[in-house]
Design an enzyme around this catalytic site. Structure first.
Site, PDB file in Angstrom:
ATOM      1  N   ASP A 181      41.961  -7.069 -28.533  1.00 25.89           N
ATOM      2  CA  ASP A 181      40.756  -7.166 -27.897  1.00 25.89           C
ATOM      3  C   ASP A 181      38.839  -6.678 -28.082  1.00 25.89           C
ATOM      4  O   ASP A 181      39.301  -5.600 -29.119  1.00 25.89           O
ATOM      5  CB  ASP A 181      41.012  -7.103 -26.098  1.00 25.89           C
ATOM      6  CG  ASP A 181      41.879  -5.553 -26.352  1.00 25.89           C
ATOM      7  OD1 ASP A 181      41.449  -4.756 -27.535  1.00 25.89           O
ATOM      8  OD2 ASP A 181      42.452  -5.466 -25.409  1.00 25.89           O
ATOM      9  N   ASN A 236      47.098  -0.798 -14.816  1.00 30.49           N
ATOM     10  CA  ASN A 236      47.873  -2.476 -13.729  1.00 30.49           C
ATOM     11  C   ASN A 236      48.500  -3.066 -14.808  1.00 30.49           C
ATOM     12  O   ASN A 236      48.850  -4.735 -13.724  1.00 30.49           O
ATOM     13  CB  ASN A 236      46.104  -2.741 -13.277  1.00 30.49           C
ATOM     14  CG  ASN A 236      45.203  -3.607 -14.571  1.00 30.49           C
ATOM     15  OD1 ASN A 236      45.811  -3.830 -15.385  1.00 30.49           O
ATOM     16  ND2 ASN A 236      44.394  -3.925 -14.193  1.00 30.49           N
ATOM     17  N   HIS A 285      48.708  -4.859 -16.920  1.00 31.75           N
ATOM     18  CA  HIS A 285      47.397  -5.800 -18.408  1.00 31.75           C
ATOM     19  C   HIS A 285      48.285  -5.464 -19.350  1.00 31.75           C
ATOM     20  O   HIS A 285      48.375  -4.066 -20.872  1.00 31.75           O
ATOM     21  CB  HIS A 285      46.017  -5.508 -18.048  1.00 31.75           C
ATOM     22  CG  HIS A 285      45.268  -4.264 -18.830  1.00 31.75           C
ATOM     23  ND1 HIS A 285      44.208  -3.890 -18.598  1.00 31.75           N
ATOM     24  CD2 HIS A 285      45.748  -3.077 -20.215  1.00 31.75           C
ATOM     25  CE1 HIS A 285      44.024  -2.874 -19.027  1.00 31.75           C
ATOM     26  NE2 HIS A 285      44.652  -2.480 -20.209  1.00 31.75           N
ATOM     27  N   GLU A 307      43.651  -9.302 -17.354  1.00 32.40           N
ATOM     28  CA  GLU A 307      44.412  -8.719 -16.359  1.00 32.40           C
ATOM     29  C   GLU A 307      44.878  -9.417 -15.270  1.00 32.40           C
ATOM     30  O   GLU A 307      44.582 -10.758 -15.264  1.00 32.40           O
ATOM     31  CB  GLU A 307      42.655  -8.411 -15.980  1.00 32.40           C
ATOM     32  CG  GLU A 307      41.195  -7.160 -16.970  1.00 32.40           C
ATOM     33  CD  GLU A 307      41.745  -6.339 -16.656  1.00 32.40           C
ATOM     34  OE1 GLU A 307      42.801  -5.456 -16.589  1.00 32.40           O
ATOM     35  OE2 GLU A 307      41.182  -5.558 -16.054  1.00 32.40           O
TER      36      GLU A 307
HETATM   37  C1  GLP Z   1      43.239  -1.004 -22.740  1.00 33.58           C
HETATM   38  C2  GLP Z   1      43.204  -1.571 -23.559  1.00 33.58           C
HETATM   39  C3  GLP Z   1      44.471  -1.989 -24.619  1.00 33.58           C
HETATM   40  C4  GLP Z   1      45.740  -0.710 -24.554  1.00 33.58           C
HETATM   41  C5  GLP Z   1      45.320  -0.163 -22.624  1.00 33.58           C
HETATM   42  C6  GLP Z   1      46.215   0.821 -22.740  1.00 33.58           C
HETATM   43  O1  GLP Z   1      42.477  -1.298 -21.897  1.00 33.58           O
HETATM   44  N1  GLP Z   1      42.391  -2.792 -23.672  1.00 33.58           N
HETATM   45  O2  GLP Z   1      44.906  -2.564 -25.695  1.00 33.58           O
HETATM   46  O3  GLP Z   1      46.592  -0.618 -24.842  1.00 33.58           O
HETATM   47  O4  GLP Z   1      44.189  -0.702 -21.836  1.00 33.58           O
HETATM   48  O5  GLP Z   1      45.552   1.884 -23.412  1.00 33.58           O
HETATM   49  P1  GLP Z   1      45.409   3.464 -23.064  1.00 33.58           P
HETATM   50  O6  GLP Z   1      46.604   3.703 -24.510  1.00 33.58           O
HETATM   51  O7  GLP Z   1      44.270   4.200 -23.627  1.00 33.58           O
HETATM   52  O8  GLP Z   1      46.154   4.326 -21.748  1.00 33.58           O
END
Ligand code: GLP
Length: 266
Positions: free
Chosen positions: A86, A155, A157, A162
């Protein structure tokens, strides 16, 4: 009840008491995969994730790769092809908070990977939806994903899929929920409103078509959503729950993230 749920999980679960142990074991597994990839005629691309969870993983992986012989390293660089999940829409091209910049910092610069080998969706495109479709097409042309690395959003995702999100979604532009913008606000001086409201994300259909999926969940802040995931059935309300339908899912968790389940198992 919880033991039964845990044992019936349709995936290989690896629990580590400390996140550092998880990171070391995962970096070993990724290094093995990359070595094996070198032997294949037409290896499939890697699917890479961003986020705080992945930072120590990339650091450890990079340290291992930089220890390879020069010949092996050159072969790795020549054969590297990865698609990130992403990217934010609308940040400036040189903004250090883009996922493109994140990947250059984590792996790309040190491994001297060209932009064409370490791919990230184009969040600066004038037509982001066209850029998303083009990215999805490129992924398809490259043979689809081999190993997909995933973090878990607070959440539920994965990528930026989402809730609510079904399993047939493909690479597209999405609106980010306020919960996600809050989760990612730290890199935007703590202000969720400064986190872009839209992003391009690879869809669940493309993720679920990967040969193998490694979902990494660390830290106490993920305990609630991990428990929800472990107890869930497949549901659009919890996008990560669709991973349960994948036949080669590996779940990597640390003690803090799985605390409530671990207690129930003792
Ligand atoms: C983000 C990204 C994801 C990531 C997830 C967890 O928003 N879009 O690719 O794996 O949420 O993030 P974090 O590892 O900072 O908790």
């Amino acid at each position: 009840m919880r033991r039964a749920v845990f044992e019936a999980l349709p995936c290989k679960v690896r629990v580590f008491s400390a996140a550092s142990e998880l990171v070391a074991a995962l970096a070993d597994a990724l290094e093995d995969h990359l070595r094996q990839r070198l032997t294949l005629q037409t290896p499939k691309p890697l699917g890479l994730a961003t986020g705080r969870t992945m930072e120590p993983v990339y650091q450890q992986l990079l340290a291992r790769l930089l220890d390879w012989s020069e010949t092996d390293l050159q072969q790795l660089q020549r054969g590297w092809l990865s698609f990130n999940l992403d990217e934010y829409v609308g940040l400036a091209v040189n903004d250090p908070r883009t996922f493109h910049a994140y990947m250059r910092r984590q792996l790309g610069d040190a491994l001297d990977l060209s932009l064409d080998r370490l791919r990230v969706p184009d969040g600066q495109a004038r037509d982001p939806q066209a850029a998303a479709s083009c990215y999805g097409d490129q992924l398809k042309q490259a043979g689809g994903l081999g190993l997909q690395l995933l973090g878990l959003g607070g959440n539920g995702h994965v990528g930026f899929n989402e809730p609510p999100c079904g399993p047939q979604t493909i690479c597209r532009v999405v609106s980010l929920t306020m919960a996600t913008r809050e989760q990612n606000a730290a890199t935007f001086y703590g202000n969720p409103k400064d986190v872009p409201a839209q992003a391009i994300t690879v869809g669940l259909r493309e993720i679920l078509a990967a040969d193998q999926i490694h979902l990494v969940v660390t830290g106490a802040s993920k305990a609630g959503i991990l428990e929800a995931l472990l107890m869930s059935t497949c549901s659009a309300d919890l996008p990560a729950s669709w991973l349960r339908s994948h036949s080669n899912l590996h779940l990597w968790v640390d003690g803090a993230a799985i605390a409530s389940f671990s207690k129930a198992l003792m």
